[in-house]
Design a protein around this motif. Structure first.
Motif, mmCIF file in Angstrom:
data_model
loop_
_atom_site.group_PDB
_atom_site.id
_atom_site.type_symbol
_atom_site.label_atom_id
_atom_site.label_comp_id
_atom_site.label_asym_id
_atom_site.label_seq_id
_atom_site.Cartn_x
_atom_site.Cartn_y
_atom_site.Cartn_z
ATOM 1 N N LEU A 281 -24.644 -18.935 -12.127
ATOM 2 C CA LEU A 281 -25.656 -17.884 -11.967
ATOM 3 C C LEU A 281 -25.468 -16.785 -13.003
ATOM 4 O O LEU A 281 -24.483 -16.049 -12.965
ATOM 5 N N GLY A 282 -26.414 -16.674 -13.920
ATOM 6 C CA GLY A 282 -26.351 -15.629 -14.946
ATOM 7 C C GLY A 282 -27.390 -14.560 -14.698
ATOM 8 O O GLY A 282 -28.056 -14.551 -13.671
ATOM 9 N N GLY A 283 -27.505 -13.657 -15.667
ATOM 10 C CA GLY A 283 -28.569 -12.652 -15.609
ATOM 11 C C GLY A 283 -28.322 -11.537 -14.627
ATOM 12 O O GLY A 283 -29.240 -11.103 -13.932
ATOM 13 N N GLY A 284 -27.110 -11.067 -14.514
ATOM 14 C CA GLY A 284 -26.844 -9.874 -13.718
ATOM 15 C C GLY A 284 -26.309 -10.189 -12.344
ATOM 16 O O GLY A 284 -26.416 -11.315 -11.863
ATOM 17 N N PRO A 285 -25.687 -9.190 -11.700
ATOM 18 C CA PRO A 285 -25.071 -9.413 -10.392
ATOM 19 C C PRO A 285 -26.111 -9.819 -9.345
ATOM 20 O O PRO A 285 -27.260 -9.386 -9.389
ATOM 21 N N ALA A 286 -25.688 -10.676 -8.448
ATOM 22 C CA ALA A 286 -26.606 -11.190 -7.430
ATOM 23 C C ALA A 286 -26.602 -10.274 -6.209
ATOM 24 O O ALA A 286 -25.606 -9.620 -5.909
ATOM 25 N N ILE B 81 -25.910 7.481 -13.166
ATOM 26 C CA ILE B 81 -26.585 6.604 -12.196
ATOM 27 C C ILE B 81 -26.900 5.281 -12.887
ATOM 28 O O ILE B 81 -27.465 5.261 -13.981
ATOM 29 N N TYR B 82 -26.495 4.179 -12.265
ATOM 30 C CA TYR B 82 -26.722 2.857 -12.830
ATOM 31 C C TYR B 82 -27.821 2.158 -12.045
ATOM 32 O O TYR B 82 -27.643 1.829 -10.872
ATOM 33 N N PRO B 83 -28.985 1.937 -12.675
ATOM 34 C CA PRO B 83 -30.133 1.342 -11.971
ATOM 35 C C PRO B 83 -29.790 0.081 -11.180
ATOM 36 O O PRO B 83 -30.285 -0.107 -10.072
ATOM 37 N N ALA B 84 -28.932 -0.784 -11.726
ATOM 38 C CA ALA B 84 -28.649 -2.061 -11.051
ATOM 39 C C ALA B 84 -28.105 -1.846 -9.643
ATOM 40 O O ALA B 84 -28.365 -2.635 -8.738
ATOM 41 N N GLU B 85 -27.364 -0.779 -9.508
ATOM 42 C CA GLU B 85 -26.778 -0.490 -8.204
ATOM 43 C C GLU B 85 -27.879 -0.185 -7.186
ATOM 44 O O GLU B 85 -27.859 -0.674 -6.043
ATOM 45 N N ILE B 86 -28.843 0.617 -7.617
ATOM 46 C CA ILE B 86 -29.949 0.990 -6.711
ATOM 47 C C ILE B 86 -30.826 -0.233 -6.438
ATOM 48 O O ILE B 86 -31.239 -0.480 -5.304
ATOM 49 N N GLU B 87 -31.051 -1.025 -7.482
ATOM 50 C CA GLU B 87 -31.867 -2.231 -7.309
ATOM 51 C C GLU B 87 -31.223 -3.188 -6.319
ATOM 52 O O GLU B 87 -31.909 -3.822 -5.509
ATOM 53 N N ALA C 59 -38.907 -7.870 -2.182
ATOM 54 C CA ALA C 59 -38.591 -9.122 -2.872
ATOM 55 C C ALA C 59 -37.897 -8.857 -4.201
ATOM 56 O O ALA C 59 -37.023 -9.605 -4.615
ATOM 57 N N ASP C 60 -38.290 -7.796 -4.873
ATOM 58 C CA ASP C 60 -37.740 -7.520 -6.202
ATOM 59 C C ASP C 60 -37.895 -6.023 -6.455
ATOM 60 O O ASP C 60 -38.757 -5.367 -5.863
ATOM 61 N N ALA C 61 -37.055 -5.477 -7.313
ATOM 62 C CA ALA C 61 -37.098 -4.046 -7.569
ATOM 63 C C ALA C 61 -36.607 -3.724 -8.962
ATOM 64 O O ALA C 61 -35.800 -4.463 -9.529
ATOM 65 N N GLY C 62 -37.148 -2.630 -9.531
ATOM 66 C CA GLY C 62 -36.700 -2.147 -10.832
ATOM 67 C C GLY C 62 -36.620 -0.626 -10.797
ATOM 68 O O GLY C 62 -37.491 0.022 -10.215
#
Lengths: 495, 495
Positions: free
Chosen positions: B271-276, B404-410, B420-423
């Motif tokens: 699984l690539g493309g960022g933390p799951a 603030i790191y967006p990935a954490e909030i997402e 279902a999905d967030a940015g």
């Protein structure tokens, strides 16, 4: 931008990646990579406290033991180059290698105290360090070589040439790394793998198993020496999947198995030390022993050519095809690449091939040209590219997996005051494959006395099993021994 | 004696070693390595007849298809460097890359005829070659590059920087080789392996699967595009053991499976493309899907850090540890190595790391110093050395001095059952400098309820100040969020 490849220190990285995995099983105890690392780290600190320094050469004279693995890995941690000595050699032979390598230290153990005193008496520059004392000596946190260059020398192992004295084969970290990778690409790699090492760690056959353990994160089962009954037991109880053998060992295992079979998880019997007899392969087939025949040498840091079991019979006598990173060619007498099925000298190239001999620039440039190493062995490739080795260096004797070089024995024989000339050849032997036989010319000689003389100068396995007196050693015009004629004489003598 | 590593041509060697093994399954047909080699050999001859020369750069604009694999491998056979173009780009973007790489040829197909005419109109130096015509063109026996240097460029793939124009990442034969080896040492290697490739061959995620096939002698199952139903079918019928996915693909597979499980021989979902999201990992655990999370990029020729499934939950959100040949460090704001748990920029080093950007010496020397590549990504290592990637530096939101790191909030947002999905992006704010704003896709959502949900899981300053509902989060071909588009949407919404 051309650079040598830099890598993390192998053991340090393996410890970081899989600390809890089993690394070495020895004598009833399993050591995890974490435990192996910590032991090696402590020893590295003790060695540095004794002033061993990065880049130095140190002789290693030790028996197969988990301590030996710790010490060899400790040397890697601080990037001290191990001159790994065959512990069956005589003091005289060892002195020669210690002198030649200019090693400042000799790491050894109580069992070799006498021979090591001999060495330090003869070579005063050498400090002997007994492991029993080392392990109790003071310790400072070592300065670890956190990165190593694949081009740096990791180990030196001595081999004899066709003439003259043994030469130290330089084995780099890269040679060992690529050897492990080439083998994995051929044999596959599973976290359930476990490799049984009953061959000496002082040979590339054993040392390469230790390196694979670190590179793969794989358990090895280490024996002090080979014993067929214990080996079979260990395969079962240690869930061994791969084992390295030579023909004599495999024969004894096959005999010992009788009606029994090896377990299903055992997947590879890696057979080195020359082509196997058809009869042995047939026995192994009947017993479902998956034999992978190989061709390799100290200069290629273990196997460079391997034959999968499915080809055992269709390619009978072949050593297989060169591993992925390696190349091989046959050079005919006219200096051109040989045609298929045409015999010639075997040349090899690849990242597992040595960059040369220690302090032997001339010999190195003679043996290695444009990356191609001339092995001195004779063979041919069939039309599909399978290698058939016809003869290991016209004169090489292989006895129970040990290489014996006639020139070395001949040198010892002619040093005897009563021997004018000598010639040595191999004789077939049911147990060892081959054993050395000597022909001597000179005064009336006492066989027993010569044998005793040899035992003082040569490892026991090199001492001729028969000594035959003749008037004159047959030599050609350029004074090379005509070994073929000696073989005829041996035949006539009724063996 | 420091030299670049010379190796046999990968495809030529693989064909020699295991000609009969299956190599590629595509659209109902299985091609052996012998067949793949012969097709690539013919195409190499056709390309040389068109005067493509060793060392040249050639653009490649093709869809996922077995022909694309043949063409990419034909280029390797004659050592022409492939500038592999993302086929979802606009003509304008492609023209920019063809100009930048100074490619003399564009290998493409009828489906891209219009865009390729656009390119040749704008860049007259480029000759477009349609595969449909190439395959019928005249042929001469090609001059194969029988040996290649691991330091030579094999492929170029463009990546967008944080600012400015895309840069061509140089990927050498060695980068691809070591990437394959690093992965094998981590995941193991079996002759029964089969890797499902539903990701684009024009991405390193897809191209690296093709390279592994050649290096390992492993079958790949190649799809034109991802489809969860067909993927599950192929895993069963094609005895697939490994598959590369990004989160959205894995979500769709997990949904499609319902009560069903994947077969036992399936051993790795890479699984690539960022933390799951934790929710996704929980679903996969319940369904026994063995998820290996990874971190990698075009500059590292695929994964460089991988987390084994046994750590999915104990190390939730971690990408794992760097593969054996690779190294990683975190550099804090003060330029020193960060302490454990301290965030900083991620630097990587190793033989799979690019040597730089095509025709961009300045950018290269800015990004790579002493072999260390600054990734621009932010992360930290825990006390055991597991990597946690927090975010891309360019996306960093700084609010009142707090990072603030967006990935954490997402991650928090998508854990909400209705999302279902967030940015997440930053929005200018008079008081705090920046504040986070979220875009969400899913069912009809209540902003207040989501805010409360976030307040329960995030420090107050990290909770989005606005939440905007949209149909679909804009993502690029490799499923990375297009934050620029979100910024446009924010602007349109009148802030």
């Amino acid at each position: 931008m051309i650079e040598t490849q830099i890598m993390p220190n192998f053991l340090l990285k393996r410890f970081f990646l899989t600390p809890e995995r089993p690394a070495i099983y020895f004598s009833g105890v399993t050591y995890s990579f974490s435990e192996v690392y910590k032991r090696a780290y402590t020893i590295a600190g003790q060695l540095q406290a004794l002033e061993l320094q990065r880049g130095q050469y140190a002789g290693v004279l030790l028996r197969n033991h988990v301590d030996t693995a710790f010490i060899l890995l400790a040397l890697q941690l601080i990037d001290v180059k191990a001159v790994i000595l065959n512990n069956r050699l005589t003091a005289e032979e060892l002195i020669w290698q210690m002198n030649d390598s200019q090693s400042a230290y000799l790491l050894t153990e109580r069992a070799f105290e006498e021979v090591s005193q001999n060495i330090t008496n003869s070579v005063p520059a050498v400090s002997a360090i007994l492991k029993e004392k080392l392990f109790e000596s003071s310790y400072t946190d070592p300065e670890i070589a956190e990165e190593i260059s694949l081009d740096e020398v990791c180990t030196v192992m001595y081999t004899s040439g066709t003439t003259g004295n043994p030469k130290g084969v330089l084995q780099t970290y890269g040679n060992h790394w690529w050897s492990a990778i080439g083998s994995a690409l051929n044999l596959g790699l599973s976290e359930n793998d476990s490799w049984l090492c009953t061959v000496p760690l002082f040979h590339i056959s054993g040392y390469s198993i230790l390196m694979r353990s670190i590179v793969y994160g794989m358990k090895i089962v280490l024996f002090e020496s080979f014993d067929e009954k214990k080996a079979i037991d260990a395969i079962h109880s240690g869930k061994v999947t791969i084992m390295s053998v030579v023909s004599t060992m495999l024969t004894r295992i096959a005999d010992e198995l009788r009606e029994e079979k090896l377990p299903d998880f055992f997947r590879c019997m890696l057979l080195g030390g020359g082509p196997a007899a058809k009869s042995l392969l047939e026995i192994c087939k009947a017993k479902d022993i998956p034999v992978y025949q190989t061709y390799g040498m100290t200069e290629t840091s273990s196997q460079i050519v391997t034959l999968a079991p499915e080809y055992s019979f269709s390619k009978l006598g072949s050593a297989g095809k060169p591993l992925f990173p390696s190349q091989l060619k046959i050079v005919a007498a006219n200096g051109q690449n040989a045609n298929p099925d045409e015999a010639g000298e075997i040349f090899v190239k690849g990242p597992n091939v040595t960059k040369g001999y220690l302090n032997r620039e001339e010999e190195t440039s003679k043996r290695i040209k444009d990356g191609w190493l001339s092995t001195g062995d004779i063979g041919y490739l069939d039309t599909e590219g399978f290698l058939y080795v016809l003869d290991r260096r016209s004169d090489l004797i292989i006895s129970g997996g040990e290489n014996i070089y006639p020139a070395e024995i001949e040198g010892v024989l002619v040093s005897h005051p009563s021997i004018a000339d000598a010639g040595v050849i191999g004789m077939k032997d049911d147990v060892w494959g081959e054993v050395p036989v000597a022909f001597v010319a000179g005064e009336v000689l006492d066989e027993e006395e010569i044998t005793q003389y040899c035992l003082g100068k040569l490892a026991k396995y090199k001492v001729p099993k028969r000594i035959l007196q003749i008037d004159k050693i047959p030599r050609n015009a350029s004074k090379k021994i005509l070994r073929r004629k000696l073989r005829d004489l041996l035949e006539e003598s009724g063996k």
